[in-house]
Design a protein around this motif. Structure first.
Motif, PDB file in Angstrom:
ATOM      1  N   SER A   1     -11.099   0.658  -2.527  1.00 15.30           N
ATOM      2  CA  SER A   1     -11.000   1.996  -1.941  1.00 15.30           C
ATOM      3  C   SER A   1     -11.384   3.050  -2.960  1.00 15.30           C
ATOM      4  O   SER A   1     -11.999   4.056  -2.616  1.00 15.30           O
TER       5      SER A   1
ATOM      6  N   VAL B   1     -13.585   2.566  -5.377  1.00 16.38           N
ATOM      7  CA  VAL B   1     -15.051   2.468  -5.450  1.00 16.38           C
ATOM      8  C   VAL B   1     -15.666   3.195  -4.256  1.00 16.38           C
ATOM      9  O   VAL B   1     -16.599   3.985  -4.397  1.00 16.38           O
TER      10      VAL B   1
ATOM     11  N   MET C   1      -7.424   9.462  -6.858  1.00 15.44           N
ATOM     12  CA  MET C   1      -8.582   9.999  -6.136  1.00 15.44           C
ATOM     13  C   MET C   1      -8.693  11.504  -6.358  1.00 15.44           C
ATOM     14  O   MET C   1      -9.790  12.031  -6.572  1.00 15.44           O
TER      15      MET C   1
ATOM     16  N   PHE D   1     -14.336   5.530  -2.492  1.00 20.10           N
ATOM     17  CA  PHE D   1     -14.090   6.966  -2.633  1.00 20.10           C
ATOM     18  C   PHE D   1     -15.140   7.591  -3.541  1.00 20.10           C
ATOM     19  O   PHE D   1     -15.701   8.644  -3.244  1.00 20.10           O
TER      20      PHE D   1
ATOM     21  N   ARG E   1       0.979   4.531  -2.608  1.00 19.62           N
ATOM     22  CA  ARG E   1       0.078   5.534  -2.050  1.00 19.62           C
ATOM     23  C   ARG E   1      -0.038   6.787  -2.890  1.00 19.62           C
ATOM     24  O   ARG E   1      -1.131   7.339  -3.036  1.00 19.62           O
TER      25      ARG E   1
ATOM     26  N   PHE F   1      -6.961  -1.510  -3.257  1.00 14.85           N
ATOM     27  CA  PHE F   1      -6.918  -0.328  -4.118  1.00 14.85           C
ATOM     28  C   PHE F   1      -8.226  -0.186  -4.890  1.00 14.85           C
ATOM     29  O   PHE F   1      -8.813   0.883  -4.987  1.00 14.85           O
TER      30      PHE F   1
ATOM     31  N   ILE G   1       0.851  -1.199   0.000  1.00 13.24           N
ATOM     32  CA  ILE G   1       0.000   0.000   0.000  1.00 13.24           C
ATOM     33  C   ILE G   1       0.884   1.246   0.000  1.00 13.24           C
ATOM     34  O   ILE G   1       0.664   2.198  -0.740  1.00 13.24           O
ATOM     35  N   HIS G   2       1.904   1.200   0.851  1.00 15.65           N
ATOM     36  CA  HIS G   2       2.797   2.336   1.015  1.00 15.65           C
ATOM     37  C   HIS G   2       3.485   2.705  -0.294  1.00 15.65           C
ATOM     38  O   HIS G   2       3.607   3.877  -0.637  1.00 15.65           O
TER      39      HIS G   2
ATOM     40  N   LEU H   1      -2.367   6.236  -5.794  1.00 14.11           N
ATOM     41  CA  LEU H   1      -3.750   6.131  -5.326  1.00 14.11           C
ATOM     42  C   LEU H   1      -4.315   7.505  -5.001  1.00 14.11           C
ATOM     43  O   LEU H   1      -5.424   7.865  -5.409  1.00 14.11           O
ATOM     44  N   ILE H   2      -3.522   8.280  -4.287  1.00 15.80           N
ATOM     45  CA  ILE H   2      -3.971   9.622  -3.916  1.00 15.80           C
ATOM     46  C   ILE H   2      -4.175  10.468  -5.175  1.00 15.80           C
ATOM     47  O   ILE H   2      -5.150  11.208  -5.295  1.00 15.80           O
TER      48      ILE H   2
END
Lengths: 229, 280, 398
Positions: free
Chosen positions: B136, B138, B23, B140, B16, B133, B12-13, B19-20
């Motif tokens: 998250s 979805v 979003m 979001f 990130r 991912f 995840i790290h 992902l950010i």
């Protein structure tokens, strides 16, 4: 003791290893010697479970390789193998997170000794610095065995001296060390046992001290005999 | 279990920022599109009021009251494009999550394989992270919808707006209606099937990594084999089957069973490849 | 622990986002309706299903309304229901439901309602073998299975040749006459259809003879008559006679003739009088009794014709829209001893009435109405509800 018995490996129709057997004992520094492409790295990777072998057995302290054993063996590969964007501090934290046998204090001492900054990024290190950090990652573990793949290749003189100093310190003393090299050079006085690889098998395997006292030969002399022939 | 969770966190790290970014792009693109559409609509409403009722015939007319359902209908592309971007990035990452560990001089896979943890955990951590991912993003999007409705309430004065239900808003958007099914049971089927497909791909990737040149062929054969196994009940055991006809309930149960088998075999085979066959 | 906050936060975001939507957010989206009983016994109205759409702001939602409540198509459908509803029209037939309950293993893989025959002794199923069923393959292969009810013994004949032919066959009726099996086929050849009866020996499965039903009709009339089989409501019941409606020419000016064919004699006879008269008819052949209902927005009239005795009771019962207190009678379905009427009341709402087939007595009347409590007022909900069709969905009672 690391016991390698009759391991074979084929790679693209070539028998890279054709029945290699040797041992590396705890408290000794064993050196695997061979020309380029002789399969030295492959043997280390096989011991570490990073590549499969098509025949033979490998035992570490009498056991076959299982994940728990990774606490007891550290591997210092030829390149650093950490993501380029990682900072040195993050890499150290990675090791601390996953290894119970990680010794944070010792790692910090080594960082100071090698004069490495925690905020450096892996991708920005020079070859010599990367090699030093690699060693930190390897020695920072309280492991019984330490495997090193070409630790001195392409390293500048001063880095080499620093690394050699570590080799003679008590950090290494009780461990079993297995390293590979194709240039024995100034390492000769460090190693206890030499294993010479030729044509996929062990051509000669001997204790350096005995070879010197009984036959008056240095390791380089034996190498000349084996590889020039 | 502990090391598995730490590996999930590590995956995840590493991802990130992407992902950010996804979003963020979604939020900005959708919200600005929405605001732009609303402002345009309100201006048009003004015009329609001034010009009188017959102007309606000539424009794509705007309804008397604006609600989120209508706004979503008129802003479709702005909503769909970031979603497509997310799908593209995540699809690529199905492969990249593995191949990034082999790339460059800093082949991180060495470190991962040397960790004192079962190799199965590497496999499971990657699938867990990837699923997280997907879900998250979805989630979001689902959270963004009421937020965007709030934006609508801030932009459109109360006399010009009316209510709509979130389900209608989702249904009027051609992408969201597929990605956010109405029933939770269908959500389970769609995303469950997606998970199994990703597992199949993971195993195919590991086959490629374990067998060098033949690996790609093995990978493709594996994918085809799995697809055939799952499709078999539907193709060969239906009512008009010459082998053995099954009743619909039996077909359903059989399909579920085979899907679970494919999932389990993929995890087992992938883990075994990592443990015994993988080479760096 | 603190450096795990991003991962933990991500998990919380995911669970709360998806969980809140599916368990809170998507509730109360569409209003509920049901058929409210206005008069009579609710059990009589249990099989009525009214379908249509509910108009939302920008889209309409398909739904079904019954006594039990409303079901919206989009909220009901998922992969499981897609699989389970394959061939649902077969499983909805009451006779098939009974057979499935009695002989589940025997019924496996059978899907042609017309291919069944059942009497007190046995069940016969005939169908064309799957590989050639809808193809032009020559030598269509017939498959027969018998199940003897008492012993549970099953006899199968796997592939009985139909003879050399490039034609397409469809089975319309299966009848047993002592030790012979008669199968009525509709054969398509050169873009024309023919009705043929093939007779088989039950014990050996061998073809005994063929009867060309269509050519008999053509002979009588002197020109080509297109025959259409007129089915008994109960497909699998034993009946020695089968009826046809024949037409010459197309469209409005085509005349209609009525025939009966006897499996016993192999003879097709033209009937002197038509089976029914009137327009806008709904009919149901129940063994030898042909019931038919004439429908008009103001009145529905029931008649019955006994095909054996030739006795006819025209308009033995009539029910008017006024009697039912509705605006319009829109449609009717005759099924299982009941006449189901689709009604529109004075307010434009859809509903249904159920009459007893024998005497036209009103057994049930009900209309679709909102079930309480929603954001829109009940009036608005009712306005948005547009029901268009009625289906009868019967379930086997245990």
């Amino acid at each position: 003791m690391i016991e390698v018995k009759e391991i074979r490996k084929r790679y693209r129709r070539r028998d890279v290893l054709n029945g290699v057997s040797f041992t590396a004992a705890k408290g000794e520094i064993t050196c695997l010697i061979g020309t380029n492409g002789a399969g030295k790295s492959t043997i280390l990777k096989a011991i570490m479970g990073l590549t499969p072998v098509s025949g033979g057995t490998i035992h570490i302290d009498g056991k076959t390789l299982i994940p728990e054993l990774y606490e007891k063996i550290s591997f210092v590969p030829d390149h650093l193998r950490m993501p380029a964007s990682m900072k040195l501090s993050e890499a150290l934290r990675f090791m601390a997170d996953f290894y119970d046998s990680w010794n944070e204090k010792r790692a910090d001492e080594l960082m100071k000794f090698f004069r490495l900054e925690h905020s450096f990024k892996i991708g920005s290190l020079s070859k010599g610095t990367a090699a030093k950090f690699s060693l930190v990652l390897g020695l920072g573990q309280d492991s019984d065995y330490l495997l090193l793949d070409e630790p001195f290749s392409g390293i500048d003189l001063f880095s080499r001296e620093a690394i050699t100093e570590v080799f003679t310190s008590d950090l290494i003393e009780h461990r079993g060390v297995l390293l590979t090299t194709h240039e024995i050079g100034d390492m000769e006085h460090l190693i206890d046992k030499a294993v010479l690889l030729k044509d996929g098998v062990v051509s000669q395997s001997f204790q350096c001290e005995e070879m010197r006292s009984e036959e008056g030969k240095s390791v380089i002399d034996v190498m000349r005999e084996v590889y020039r022939a | 279990m502990n090391r598995y969770l730490k590996l999930v966190h590590m995956e995840i790290h590493r991802f990130r920022w992407i992902l950010i970014a996804l979003m963020g792009i979604t939020a900005i693109c959708q919200s600005s599109g929405l605001i732009w559409t609303l402002k345009k609509a309100m201006a048009q409403l003004e015009e329609q009021k001034i010009q009188g009722a017959d102007m309606r015939k000539y424009f794509d007319s705007v309804p008397d009251t604006l609600n989120f359902e209508w706004a979503m209908f008129s802003t479709q592309m702005w909503f769909i494009l970031p979603i497509l971007l997310c799908i593209a990035v995540l699809s690529l990452y199905v492969f990249f999550i593995w191949y990034r560990d082999w790339m460059g001089r800093h082949t991180f896979i060495y470190r991962l394989l040397m960790l004192p943890t079962a190799r199965r955990n590497l496999f499971l951590a990657k699938i867990t992270a990837l699923l997280l991912f997907v879900f998250s993003i979805v989630a979001f999007q689902l959270i963004m919808l009421p937020v965007q409705e709030l934006v609508l309430k801030l932009v459109v004065p109360v006399e010009l707006r009316s209510e709509s239900h979130i389900v209608d808003v989702i249904n009027i958007n051609q992408a969201l209606v597929e990605l956010i099914p109405r029933q939770f049971e269908q959500f389970f089927y769609i995303y469950g099937l997606g998970t199994i497909v990703v597992l199949m791909f993971f195993t195919a990737i590991l086959l490629e990594r374990s067998y060098q040149r033949m690996g790609i062929l093995y990978g493709i054969l594996y994918l085809a084999g799995c697809a055939l196994v799952v499709a078999a009940p539907l193709l060969y055991f239906g009512l008009d089957s010459s082998i053995i006809p099954l009743y619909p309930m039996e077909i359903y149960v059989l399909v579920l069973f085979l899907l679970s088998v494919v999932a389990a075999v993929s995890v087992w085979l992938g883990s075994r490849l990592l443990a015994k066959k993988i080479t760096v | 622990m603190r450096h795990y906050w991003f991962s933990v936060g991500l998990v919380l975001l995911t669970v709360s986002g998806i969980g809140t939507y599916y368990f809170v957010g998507n509730q109360n989206h569409l209003p509920e309706f049901q058929i409210e009983t206005v008069q009579g016994d609710a059990k009589e109205g249990a099989a009525v299903v009214l379908s249509g759409s509910y108009y939302g702001d920008m889209r309409s939602e398909s739904l079904e309304v019954s006594i039990k409540g409303s079901k919206y198509y989009n909220e009901k459908v998922n992969f499981r229901t897609d699989i389970l509803h394959a061939n649902s029209w077969f499983y909805e037939d009451l006779e098939m439901q009974q057979l499935l309950q009695d002989h589940k293993t025997f019924m496996r893989g059978k899907d042609n309602v017309n291919g069944f025959y059942r009497d007190h002794e046995m069940v016969i199923y005939a169908d064309l073998s799957t590989s050639t069923r809808y193809t032009n393959a020559p030598k269509g292969k017939l498959q027969l299975s018998y199940l003897y009810e008492e012993t549970g013994k099953v006899v199968r004949f796997k592939s009985i040749g139909m003879g050399h032919s490039e034609d397409i066959y469809a089975i319309e009726d299966v009848q047993r006459v002592e030790n012979e099996m008669h199968i009525l086929f509709r054969k398509e050849s050169n873009q024309k259809t023919y009705e043929m009866v093939y007779v088989f020996d039950m014990k050996t499965g061998k073809q005994l003879r063929q009867v060309d039903v269509s050519s008999q009709a053509n002979e009588v009339r002197g020109s080509e008559v297109q025959l259409t089989n007129f089915q008994n409501d109960s497909r699998s019941s034993a009946s020695n006679t089968v009826f046809f409606v024949g037409s010459i020419g197309n469209g409005e000016d085509g005349k209609a003739f009525y025939y009966s064919y006897s499996y016993l004699t192999g003879v097709l006879s033209e009937l002197e009088e038509p089976l029914w008269e009137g327009r806008f008819l709904v009919d149901s052949l129940q063994n030898e009794l042909l019931y038919y209902a004439e429908i008009d927005p103001n009145v529905v009239t029931l008649s019955v014709y006994n095909t054996k005795t030739k006795e006819r009771k025209r308009s033995y019962a009539a029910v008017t829209a006024e009697q039912l207190d509705v605006d319009e009678i829109k449609a009717a379905i005759i099924k299982s001893g009941r006449v189901y009427l689709y009604l529109l009341d004075h307010a434009g709402n859809s509903g249904a009435a159920v009459l007893d087939l024998e005497d036209g007595k009103l057994l049930f009347k009900g209309f679709a109405a909102p079930v309480n409590g929603n954001k829109l007022t009940e009036e608005e909900q009712q306005e948005n509800l547009h029901l268009l069709n009625m289906n009868i969905n019967q379930k086997l009672e245990n």
